[in-house]
Design a protein around this motif. Structure first.
Motif, mmCIF file in Angstrom:
data_model
loop_
_atom_site.group_PDB
_atom_site.id
_atom_site.type_symbol
_atom_site.label_atom_id
_atom_site.label_comp_id
_atom_site.label_asym_id
_atom_site.label_seq_id
_atom_site.Cartn_x
_atom_site.Cartn_y
_atom_site.Cartn_z
ATOM 1 N N ALA A 10 0.829 -1.212 0.000
ATOM 2 C CA ALA A 10 0.000 0.000 0.000
ATOM 3 C C ALA A 10 0.860 1.257 0.000
ATOM 4 O O ALA A 10 0.532 2.250 -0.656
ATOM 5 C CB ALA A 10 -0.932 -0.004 1.203
ATOM 6 N N CYS A 11 1.979 1.207 0.721
ATOM 7 C CA CYS A 11 2.833 2.399 0.797
ATOM 8 C C CYS A 11 3.421 2.748 -0.556
ATOM 9 O O CYS A 11 3.634 3.921 -0.878
ATOM 10 C CB CYS A 11 3.937 2.187 1.829
ATOM 11 S SG CYS A 11 5.053 0.811 1.463
ATOM 12 N N LYS A 25 0.718 4.341 -2.738
ATOM 13 C CA LYS A 25 0.429 5.665 -2.194
ATOM 14 C C LYS A 25 1.515 6.659 -2.611
ATOM 15 O O LYS A 25 1.226 7.807 -2.965
ATOM 16 C CB LYS A 25 0.326 5.591 -0.672
ATOM 17 C CG LYS A 25 -0.242 6.853 -0.035
ATOM 18 C CD LYS A 25 -0.538 6.638 1.441
ATOM 19 C CE LYS A 25 -1.188 7.867 2.056
ATOM 20 N NZ LYS A 25 -1.546 7.631 3.482
ATOM 21 N N SER A 75 -5.107 3.114 -2.338
ATOM 22 C CA SER A 75 -3.925 3.762 -1.772
ATOM 23 C C SER A 75 -3.350 4.790 -2.738
ATOM 24 O O SER A 75 -2.881 5.856 -2.329
ATOM 25 C CB SER A 75 -2.859 2.714 -1.440
ATOM 26 O OG SER A 75 -3.312 1.824 -0.444
#
Length: 213
Positions: A19-20, A23, A61
């Motif tokens: 997810a990071c 994002k 994200s």
């Protein structure tokens, strides 16, 4: 962009996209002036090209990263990243140019403002609705020589006076009112001529616009 390389590496290895990482990609796209529509379409296209089903969590994200940066980022181009319409600075500059043109200009211009209902439970309309708003406005005004900007729940349109432009403006208002389960209805449209040469033509145009309210 390094953020893209990490996403591609995950897809190539068949592992889930952190997810990071998605994002960070959304944030990087916003910093580079890429709109939310283009950002999400490119992300979907990446999955199509890799032959894999789209990762909904990664897409969410991506959108979150884009939204967080877009709220604070300074515009780096003449295009608003939320709507895809022109920025306020670019629009104001074009208004000044048109207002100061001499008799060699091919015809008078006018300004139309379509005022929309403000959001009920937040400071501004959600970015998904703004993206659809921008696409709708550009689609309705395509080929008319018009320019549009969104600000404070209103669409400002600089357009050349004429029956074709007026017809497109009325169509634009109707399409906007239908967006988001009529979230943007009812809309009001006002008209302002920009030059003395356009006043006589403007009178009939303004009457027709008032009738559409």
């Amino acid at each position: 962009m390094p953020e893209i390389r990490t996403i591609v590496a995950s897809l190539a290895s068949g592992t889930a996209i952190p997810a990071c990482r998605s994002k960070l990609l959304g944030a990087a796209r916003a910093r580079n002036g890429v709109g939310i529509n283009e950002t999400m379409n490119d992300f979907r296209a990446l999955f199509v090209a890799s032959g894999q089903p789209i990762d909904i969590d990664a897409l969410q994200s991506l959108a979150e990263g884009w939204a967080e940066v877009a709220e604070t980022a300074e515009p780096i181009s003449c295009t608003d990243v939320y709507t895809g319409l022109v920025t306020q600075a670019h629009f104001q500059r074009r208004i000044h140019e048109v207002s100061t043109l001499g008799p060699e200009h091919p015809g008078p211009h006018a300004l139309a403002i379509i005022r929309l209902p403000g959001p009920r439970h937040s400071r501004g309309h959600c970015w998904t609705l703004l993206a659809r708003l921008g696409e709708a406005v550009k689609g309705q005004l395509h080929g008319t020589g018009s320019m549009a900007m969104y600000q404070n729940s209103a669409v400002h349109i600089l357009f050349p006076l004429g029956e074709r432009s007026l017809s497109r403006l009325l169509g634009c208002k109707a399409v906007l009112e239908a967006l988001g389960d009529e979230t943007l209805s009812p809309a009001r449209m006002m008209f302002y001529p920009l030059s003395a040469a356009g006043v006589s033509n403007a009178a009939a145009t303004e009457t027709a616009v008032q009738d559409s309210r």
